[in-house]
Every structure is written in C-alpha cells, then in structure tokens.
Design a protein around this motif. Sequence first.
Motif, PDB file in Angstrom:
ATOM      1  N   THR A 180      51.987 -36.433 -11.168  1.00  0.00           N
ATOM      2  CA  THR A 180      52.395 -35.439 -10.167  1.00  0.00           C
ATOM      3  C   THR A 180      53.221 -36.129  -9.074  1.00  0.00           C
ATOM      4  OG1 THR A 180      50.369 -35.818  -8.936  1.00  0.00           O
ATOM      5  CG2 THR A 180      50.339 -34.020 -10.550  1.00  0.00           C
ATOM      6  N   LEU A 214      56.110 -29.702 -11.957  1.00  0.00           N
ATOM      7  CA  LEU A 214      55.370 -30.623 -11.075  1.00  0.00           C
ATOM      8  C   LEU A 214      54.803 -31.817 -11.832  1.00  0.00           C
ATOM      9  CD1 LEU A 214      53.285 -27.968  -9.107  1.00  0.00           C
ATOM     10  CD2 LEU A 214      55.268 -29.242  -8.261  1.00  0.00           C
ATOM     11  N   PHE A 215      54.811 -31.717 -13.170  1.00  0.00           N
ATOM     12  CA  PHE A 215      54.172 -32.755 -13.982  1.00  0.00           C
ATOM     13  C   PHE A 215      55.235 -33.495 -14.788  1.00  0.00           C
ATOM     14  CE2 PHE A 215      51.295 -29.212 -13.319  1.00  0.00           C
ATOM     15  CZ  PHE A 215      50.163 -29.847 -12.838  1.00  0.00           C
TER      16      PHE A 215
END
Length: 402
Positions: free
Chosen positions: A331, A223-224
């Motif tokens: 994100t 997600l990062f």
Amino acid sequence: MQGYEAVVVGLGATGSAAVYQLAQAGVRVLGIDRLAPPHTYGSSHGDTRITRLAIGEGDVYVPFVRRSHELWREIEVDSGAGLLHQVGGVVISPVAGGAAMHGSDDFFSATVDIARRHGVDHEVLDAGQLADRFPQFGVGAEHAGYFEPDAGFVMAEAAVRAQLDLAVRHGAQLRRDERVLDVLPSGDGVVVRTDRGRYGAGTAVLAAGPWLPELIDPDLGGLFTVYRQVVNWFAGDLADGSFEPDRCPVFIWQFGPGEEDVCYGFPAIDGPGGGVKVGTEHYGSPVTPDTVRREVLPSEVEQTYHRCVAGRLPALRAAAVRSVSCLYTVTPDFGFVVDRHPLHHGVIVASPCSGHGFKHSAAVGESIAQLVTTGTSTLDLSPFALGRLTSPAGGSGSGGRR
Ligand SMILES: Cc1cc2nc3c(=O)[nH]c(=O)nc-3n(C[C@H](O)[C@H](O)[C@H](O)COP(=O)(O)OP(=O)(O)OC[C@H]3O[C@@H](n4cnc5c(N)ncnc54)[C@H](O)[C@@H]3O)c2cc1C
C-alpha cells in the motif's frame, strides 16, 4: 444457491486464519481458493517467516503479533504442527541510523523505541558485542545491533495447512481450485460468483493477496501495488553448526538508507545441506500475479550474493541450493488494509501484506472473525482503515510514499 454466514475468498496466511477463526466461532463459513493452498504462487510460501515483537513498522502492530504468538501456540496444540520457533532475532543497522524499511524512515531506532515503550525484552549491541555474540555475521565497526530473544520464525505453509485443517474440523467448508469471479452486493449481504457456482453470504472476506486488485473496484485496486521478491537458500560451509537454529537468530540487515538496502535471513533449518535462506526487497517494477516471471535466474542469485551476502555472511557461497520468487502487495504507506468496503458493508477487504504481514496473520484472522460476528474487534483495526489512503490527505494520488 447455497447460503453461508461468511465466505472467505483466498486461503493464504490471512484467509486460512480468518476461515479457521470463523469456524471456531461457530459461523457457517465457506473458504474458496483459486488454487490449492498452501501453494507457491501468492505470498505465503518459502518455508519460514520472521516474527518479532518490537514492530518497527509501528506501535499499532504490537498487539497483533503478541496475540498471534498466543494463537500459534494454541494452534500447535490443537493441530500437532510445530509452527513458532523463538530462536531470537537481530536487526543490524548502520550506527548513524536513518535506514528505511517498510515505510519507517529509521527502522532500527523505531524498533528500539517500540521495544522500550511496549516492554519487549531486548538488548542493544555495539559492533564488538555483535561480533562476539554472533560470529557468523561479518559486521563492521559501522554497525549496531538490536537483539530480541523472543523473536524467531513461523513455519509458513505449515501454519496455513494447520489452520485450514482446524477450520474443517470446526465445520468450515473449503473449495479449492475454484476461482471467484466477483462479489456482488445482494440484499443485506453478498453473492459470490465463481467459475463453478454462486454462493450467498452475509459477509465476504476478500483475502486474495496479490490478486486483490483484480477483485475490487479499480479505484481501490489502485491502492495496492504488487512487487516480485526473491529468496535464495545459499550453500555454504555450514558444518561448524554456526547457522543451526540453536546458535543462529533470524536477522534483518540494513546496509544502506533505502528501502531496498536490506537483506534478511534465517538459521539453516534443514541442516548444512539445506543452505541458509536469505531474502531481499525490491520495489522497482510492479507486476501482476498472472504475468510475473516465477523462475529465478542464475544472474539474480549472483547479484543477490554480491549485493547482500558477500562479506556479511562469510560462510556462504555464491550458489543457491534453492530459489523462489514470491509477491508483496504494497500500500502507499506500507500499512495493512483490514476494513469494510466503503460502499458495500457486506465486504471486508483484508490485505495485511506489504511484506510484513505473516507474523500478525493469526490475530488478523481472529479480528476479522470478530468483525463478522460482533461488528467490532478486540484489537484496534482502525489504523488499517481504507479511508486513510483514499481521503485527500491519504496516499492515493496524494503524495503517499509509494
Ligand atoms: C518473500 C516474502 C517474504 C516475506 N517475509 C515476511 C516475514 O519475514 N515476516 C512477515 O511477517 N511477513 C513476511 N511476508 C509477508 C507475508 O508473507 C504476507 O503478508 C502474507 O503471506 C500474505 O498472505 P495473504 O493470505 O494475504 O496472501 P496470499 O498468501 O497470496 O493468499 C491469497 C490467496 O488468495 C487466493 N486467490 C486469489 N484470487 C482469488 C480468486 N479470485 N478466487 C479465489 N481465490 C483467490 C490465492 O490463490 C491465494 O491462495 C513476506 C512475503 C513475501 C512474499
């Protein structure tokens, strides 16, 4: 194995605030960093960070920056460091609006709307007013301005250093140059394993900035996304004092519709010889903190000058007094993550970056400390929940912005 109520992993803007707030709350806390913060390898270096009260990234952030300003003033008193400089801030944008920034499709209009909704002191300026008020900016008729007198900048490394010093004063233990290898659930808490030892704790706060993806499970790590950014201190004809902090606000200048069509900058805080710091935003190729190219090439300075500076800041020249690279951890919706790990209650994942986290970091640290000590926080952390990104409607593999 030594035991703590909390271990904070990573001592940049987020971790230094969290470890300080935990220590101040009387928690037996250990802070660990793989390097010796403040350092120049993560996201919290480069002297200064913009702060502004009308947060165009969303209403949810306004209480965090407001509380951070209060906390920085307290930290200034307790540490003796000068941290928050409210020199004013201006957002310059095409009149037609619609220019994106940090996930907001029309950052300028959102900023104005949020200022109005939250009672933030501000003025909306047309191109003529902008040119009269701030002659150091070469604005054209196509631009409008938002001016906020209480915006300004925070001294980045000084804020990290002050919070770490205060944390120690309040009883925190800090271990620098020690790398956390993993954090494993154990009983009601966790075991933090490093390259030098093992520490038991009730809670581990993962504030590892761009290294976060390698510390958590791949599903969440995905997600990062980490992007390299560059800031330059451009040389110029600054002897007339027009870039001195008493005459020059911090600025965000949107010159096109896209996320990368922007530059931002600061007054010349080191005098005419120190140059004017101007940053840009890049979201092209993801990088990792261990393999990213750190040095800034002369060709990058030149490109930034021609794309962002030339014509807009006429006093500046195509030569940098200094350049640094830095990392954004982004994100899918550009929002923060500050939440308990979905499976391991003893782990708090803290990634308030996405390029706009410093101004909120003091209050995010306080909120994390409250989460550890009381199970909840005064300020609402629910917008920063991991679930928004991992649920079917969220950003992970489901059409989030990035
Ligand atoms: C160029 C640039 C400009 C920015 N401008 C602004 C701005 O104007 N305004 C604003 O509000 N925000 C801004 N930001 C965003 C803001 O600076 C970040 O949100 C903030 O600094 C993030 O801090 P952090 O503590 O989360 O990460 P970091 O500062 O990267 O800290 C993470 C720490 O974790 C440590 N660590 C990592 N892995 C381990 C491990 N395994 N074991 C132990 N320690 C570990 C690292 O050594 C590091 O010290 C900017 C960011 C950049 C890069």
